[in-house]
Design a protein around this motif. Structure first.
Motif, PDB file in Angstrom:
ATOM      1  N   LYS A  51       0.961  -1.366  -0.001  1.00  0.00           N
ATOM      2  CA  LYS A  51      -0.083   0.090   0.020  1.00  0.00           C
ATOM      3  C   LYS A  51       0.846   1.300   0.046  1.00  0.00           C
ATOM      4  O   LYS A  51       0.271   2.272  -0.113  1.00  0.00           O
ATOM      5  CB  LYS A  51      -1.129   0.108   1.168  1.00  0.00           C
ATOM      6  CG  LYS A  51      -2.025  -1.041   1.352  1.00  0.00           C
ATOM      7  CD  LYS A  51      -2.921  -1.182   2.191  1.00  0.00           C
ATOM      8  CE  LYS A  51      -2.124  -1.233   3.863  1.00  0.00           C
ATOM      9  NZ  LYS A  51      -2.790  -1.101   4.864  1.00  0.00           N
ATOM     10  N   LEU A  52       2.064   1.203   0.231  1.00  0.00           N
ATOM     11  CA  LEU A  52       2.835   2.359   0.119  1.00  0.00           C
ATOM     12  C   LEU A  52       3.378   2.620  -0.977  1.00  0.00           C
ATOM     13  O   LEU A  52       4.077   3.740  -1.174  1.00  0.00           O
ATOM     14  CB  LEU A  52       4.229   2.060   1.239  1.00  0.00           C
ATOM     15  CG  LEU A  52       3.970   1.944   2.767  1.00  0.00           C
ATOM     16  CD1 LEU A  52       5.051   1.505   3.521  1.00  0.00           C
ATOM     17  CD2 LEU A  52       3.155   3.261   3.192  1.00  0.00           C
ATOM     18  N   SER A  66      -6.097   2.371   4.945  1.00  0.00           N
ATOM     19  CA  SER A  66      -6.358   2.055   3.620  1.00  0.00           C
ATOM     20  C   SER A  66      -7.279   2.931   2.752  1.00  0.00           C
ATOM     21  O   SER A  66      -8.082   3.737   3.513  1.00  0.00           O
ATOM     22  CB  SER A  66      -6.914   0.599   3.575  1.00  0.00           C
ATOM     23  OG  SER A  66      -8.366   0.737   4.359  1.00  0.00           O
ATOM     24  N   THR A  84       0.412   6.379   5.480  1.00  0.00           N
ATOM     25  CA  THR A  84       0.436   5.036   5.893  1.00  0.00           C
ATOM     26  C   THR A  84       0.038   4.142   4.426  1.00  0.00           C
ATOM     27  O   THR A  84       0.273   2.897   4.304  1.00  0.00           O
ATOM     28  CB  THR A  84      -0.428   4.620   6.803  1.00  0.00           C
ATOM     29  OG1 THR A  84      -1.649   5.338   6.784  1.00  0.00           O
ATOM     30  CG2 THR A  84       0.183   5.132   8.267  1.00  0.00           C
ATOM     31  N   CYS A  85      -0.796   4.976   3.503  1.00  0.00           N
ATOM     32  CA  CYS A  85      -1.193   4.080   2.292  1.00  0.00           C
ATOM     33  C   CYS A  85      -1.412   5.105   1.346  1.00  0.00           C
ATOM     34  O   CYS A  85      -1.805   6.433   1.397  1.00  0.00           O
ATOM     35  CB  CYS A  85      -2.595   3.390   2.579  1.00  0.00           C
ATOM     36  SG  CYS A  85      -3.688   4.541   3.517  1.00  0.00           S
ATOM     37  N   ASP A 129      -3.273  -8.193   0.694  1.00  0.00           N
ATOM     38  CA  ASP A 129      -3.459  -7.430  -0.572  1.00  0.00           C
ATOM     39  C   ASP A 129      -4.847  -7.878  -1.312  1.00  0.00           C
ATOM     40  O   ASP A 129      -5.222  -8.996  -1.115  1.00  0.00           O
ATOM     41  CB  ASP A 129      -2.365  -7.624  -1.462  1.00  0.00           C
ATOM     42  CG  ASP A 129      -2.302  -6.207  -2.457  1.00  0.00           C
ATOM     43  OD1 ASP A 129      -3.106  -5.264  -2.240  1.00  0.00           O
ATOM     44  OD2 ASP A 129      -1.539  -6.304  -3.107  1.00  0.00           O
ATOM     45  N   ASN A 147      -7.482  -3.180   4.619  1.00  0.00           N
ATOM     46  CA  ASN A 147      -7.890  -3.149   3.289  1.00  0.00           C
ATOM     47  C   ASN A 147      -9.014  -2.803   2.350  1.00  0.00           C
ATOM     48  O   ASN A 147      -9.811  -3.356   3.284  1.00  0.00           O
ATOM     49  CB  ASN A 147      -7.040  -4.451   2.500  1.00  0.00           C
ATOM     50  CG  ASN A 147      -5.792  -4.592   2.218  1.00  0.00           C
ATOM     51  OD1 ASN A 147      -5.236  -3.397   1.482  1.00  0.00           O
ATOM     52  ND2 ASN A 147      -4.790  -5.102   2.468  1.00  0.00           N
TER      53      ASN A 147
END
Length: 524
Positions: A232-233, A327, A275-276, A422, A374
């Protein structure tokens, strides 16, 4: 709306009454969509075109087909501007308003019928120019492994960006497949999704720089202490030129040129660690979520239609969460920005105005804190949410998938046995990878498994479906890249394993490590 009352019973006309075969309004729309895309409609579509736009719109063919309307409704039948009598003009305008207008006649010959699905597949097989859509051949999926990208080091990202420029001069030249490893080494590999002579239907050309410390490209560190480094980064621009990364100690979003291997911009607007990240389908906007509880929508700046970085200021700052954002998802087409937080809520904002729309709360029987690690948005706006209860290791319903409609209506949930790392939604399928090493494909509307999960030997860190829907790329903790695709029919497996690339012939043994089928049952 005041729609009046029925003439006999005087009952108030209100909501649509659904037929018995529809369980809900969403089910009614879903079944209509399936019907409109059905083989029956495809086989008869040309007949409708003939009636509305074609040769059966006028003349004897229209009379025979009982397709005749009031003469004023036809194009060119009346010239309103030439009428001098105001009453006659208003009368004709009233008739047109009441009866409607017949569309322009576009065709005067019968329209050909569409190919059936079976005929289309046969034609595709004969031309042999495009890969199978794996979602149409789910029982035939096979896994192949590629080593030597980041052996022993988790593979965090594997992606084939969707809008890469292809040279018309050198047909068959590969696109870039980008990988990012846990040691922040970036690989730009060659990827061809199809080769008629290869049993696994793809060619992979490894980036040799990833294994050489002197030539390998890596991101600038350090990343924030204690932050879990996940897929996610990292986001890659659709043209494979830029890598956007988050999680940096200085709260920045960094933009790296993949061609130059250099950072081209730092964007520091969040007050805490980012964070995302997520980008939209068309590559216009990027969204970031942070520990500061906010989300920011950024415009991806372009020059001559080519992405060059992020705007210096966010396009929107979105508020509402009470804990860090874990997320995010974004759909420019549907004007939706979606964020999930450690506070257990999912919030929807509009992109253009940054307007708060609604808060979604996935159901949970436990009183323990629910988090949203997520989420994903489908093309039609369905929101798929993965929730987890962090504190517990024993609860049976610790992990779950939830489905909400585009209007935020809760539809259903499915308890999971594994921890999802994921997730992506393609068409009417959800693809998830888990830390227990299972790749799962589920039906979007029912959340049921479409096939038995594919077992991998190692925890999965990322999943990605290629733009042709021909392969799923899976990054594992042991550094392997798994390529899942449709195995070639037995009668087509013979042939020379060589191919012209960039005008020169290379042996596939030198450029493709994906010839070996991945069988996790071999070593348990």
């Amino acid at each position: 709306f005041n729609l009046g009352r029925l003439q006999v019973s005087r009952e108030l006309v209100s909501d649509v009454i659904l037929p018995r075969w529809a369980k809900s309004a969403e089910d009614f729309i879903y079944k209509h969509r399936k019907a409109l895309e059905s083989e029956y409609v495809s086989a008869h579509l040309h007949e409708w075109i003939d009636l509305i736009f074609g040769y059966k719109q006028r003349g004897p063919a229209a009379v025979e087909a009982l397709n005749v309307f009031y003469y004023c409704s036809y194009e060119g039948a009346v010239d309103l501007d030439a009428l001098t009598d105001e009453k006659e003009r208003k009368a004709l305008e009233g008739m047109i308003n009441n009866f409607g207008q017949t569309p322009c006649q576009l065709l005067k010959e019968p329209h050909p019928s569409r190919l059936s699905a079976e005929e289309a597949v046969q034609k595709q097989t004969k031309t042999d120019t495009s890969p199978f859509n794996l979602f149409q051949h789910l029982p035939e999926l096979k896994s192949f492994f590629i080593e030597g990208i980041s052996d022993g080091i988790p593979l965090l990202k594997a992606i084939v960006p969707k809008n890469q420029s292809r040279s018309f001069i050198s047909q068959g030249s590969p696109e870039l497949l980008i990988t990012v490893s846990m040691n922040y080494v970036i690989g730009t590999h060659g990827w061809l999704p199809y080769d008629r002579n290869i049993s696994n239907y793809f060619t992979f050309i490894r980036d040799q720089t990833v294994t050489n410390p002197k030539t390998q490209r890596s991101m600038n560190g350090p990343f924030a202490p204690g932050l879990e480094i996940t897929s996610k980064l990292f986001i890659v621009s659709h043209d494979a030129k830029l890598l956007f990364s988050a999680g940096h100690w200085d709260n920045s979003i960094q933009v790296m040129s993949l061609t130059k291997g250099k950072i081209v911009s730092h964007n520091i607007r969040h007050m805490d660690i980012v964070t995302c990240l997520a980008t939209d389908y068309c590559g216009i906007h990027l969204i970031s979520g942070s520990r500061d509880t906010t989300c920011m929508v950024w415009q991806i700046t372009q020059q001559g239609g080519v992405p060059v970085g992020l705007a210096s200021k966010p396009f929107q700052i979105l508020y509402g969460h009470t804990d860090e954002v874990l997320s995010v998802g974004i759909s420019t087409e549907l004007d939706m920005a979606v964020s999930g937080s450690r506070d257990g809520t999912v919030i929807i904002h509009t992109i253009q105005k940054g307007q708060y729309m609604r808060t979604l709360r996935p159901p949970c029987e436990s009183s323990l804190l629910l988090t949203i690690p997520n989420l994903a948005i489908s093309w039609e706006g369905h929101i798929v949410i993965y929730s987890s209860i962090e504190e517990s290791t024993t609860l049976k319903d610790k992990n779950a998938l939830h489905l909400f409609s585009v209007n935020g209506k809760y539809l259903r949930s499915q308890v999971l046995k594994e921890q999802v790392s994921d997730i992506c939604v393609i068409g009417e399928h959800i693809v998830t990878g888990s830390l227990q090493g299972f790749l799962s494909i589920r039906d979007l509307h029912s959340l049921n498994l479409s096939i038995n999960p594919l077992a991998m030997r190692s925890p999965i860190h990322c999943v990605y479906v290629t733009k042709e829907y021909s392969h799923i790329l899976v990054g594992l903790e042991d550094g392997k890249l798994i390529v899942v695709g449709v195995g070639k029919p037995a009668e087509m497996r013979s042939g020379q394993l060589s191919r012209k690339l960039w005008g020169s012939s290379k042996r596939l043994s030198q450029i493709s490590a994906g010839e070996t089928e991945y069988n996790p049952q071999d070593s348990k």
